[in-house]
Write an enzyme that holds these catalytic residues in place. Sequence first.
Site, PDB file in Angstrom:
ATOM      1  N   ASP A  10       0.854  -1.182   0.000  1.00  0.00           N
ATOM      2  CA  ASP A  10       0.000   0.000   0.000  1.00  0.00           C
ATOM      3  C   ASP A  10       0.899   1.244   0.000  1.00  0.00           C
ATOM      4  OD1 ASP A  10      -2.367   1.658   0.487  1.00  0.00           O
ATOM      5  OD2 ASP A  10      -1.565   1.856   2.515  1.00  0.00           O
ATOM      6  N   ALA A  12      -0.042   5.343   1.298  1.00  0.00           N
ATOM      7  CA  ALA A  12      -0.142   6.167   2.512  1.00  0.00           C
ATOM      8  C   ALA A  12      -0.349   5.326   3.762  1.00  0.00           C
ATOM      9  CB  ALA A  12      -1.275   7.180   2.365  1.00  0.00           C
ATOM     10  N   LYS A  51     -11.838   6.789  -2.542  1.00  0.00           N
ATOM     11  CA  LYS A  51     -12.238   7.934  -1.720  1.00  0.00           C
ATOM     12  C   LYS A  51     -13.734   8.245  -1.791  1.00  0.00           C
ATOM     13  CE  LYS A  51      -8.077   7.925  -0.476  1.00  0.00           C
ATOM     14  NZ  LYS A  51      -7.789   7.015   0.643  1.00  0.00           N
ATOM     15  N   ASP A 185      -1.789  -1.027   5.820  1.00  0.00           N
ATOM     16  CA  ASP A 185      -1.936  -0.443   7.167  1.00  0.00           C
ATOM     17  C   ASP A 185      -3.380  -0.188   7.553  1.00  0.00           C
ATOM     18  OD1 ASP A 185      -2.222   3.002   7.040  1.00  0.00           O
ATOM     19  OD2 ASP A 185      -2.022   1.831   5.225  1.00  0.00           O
TER      20      ASP A 185
END
Length: 258
Positions: A10, A12, A51, A185
């Site tokens: 991944d 960010a 998003k 994460d």
Amino acid sequence: MGKLKLVVLDWAGTTVDYGCFAPVAAFDKAFRAFGVQPTMDEIRAPMGMLKRDHIRTMLQMESVAAQWRAQARKAAEEADVEAVYRVFEEKLMESLSDYAAPKPGVADTVAQLREMGLKIGSTTGYTDSMMAVVVPEAARQGYAPDYWCSPDSVSGFGRPYPYMIFRNMQQFGIAGVHEVVKVGDTVSDIREGKRAGVLSLGVIKGSSVLGLTQTEFDALSADERAQACGKARQTFLDAGADAVLQDITELPAWLGER
């Protein structure tokens, strides 16, 4: 290391932007622009998703939905998702280059993985236009995977759909899901990996799940750190993670034991 050939990382919170703060700040500003004040937990819960899907998910949360109805005098609709997204995108693009620095140890970890003969793929919840900012800035600071794929590359089917992982596999000619490991994460990262049928690992330090800056994490007492990391670890395991690493620098050793 067995038959593993590809590591899909991944962005960010995993390889760049310690704590995954760029999207958090932009989501907060976007919702506040419409008179809604989400909590940090509400903002982070869908992290890693496309998003627009992230915004849809938040608008279905009890508190967020109630605040929206109080402000707009109606339930949120698809046009409202687009309205929030436009503000989110504007706020994110204003600051994105400031959050593209690789996390500590990432460049060395990737170098070790390449020495092990692994290809370095990646997936993200960012769009192509967002990645046009992040990718060159991260590369300038020392991190560049062999390939990256956004939801735009798979007809908008971002996490938890598995298609970005499959696109990575196609790019490198990987024949079987048993040859791939996904590292991320967020809960969405783990779900993406599990739905693709690949090994799925969570990373605690610098993660969105932990939700702390490096300074905040370093300032914790030993007991506080253990408690925070234990809670994050359980979140990943509850999502189905095959393993949880304290830090991404542990990845080469973990893979070497496969």
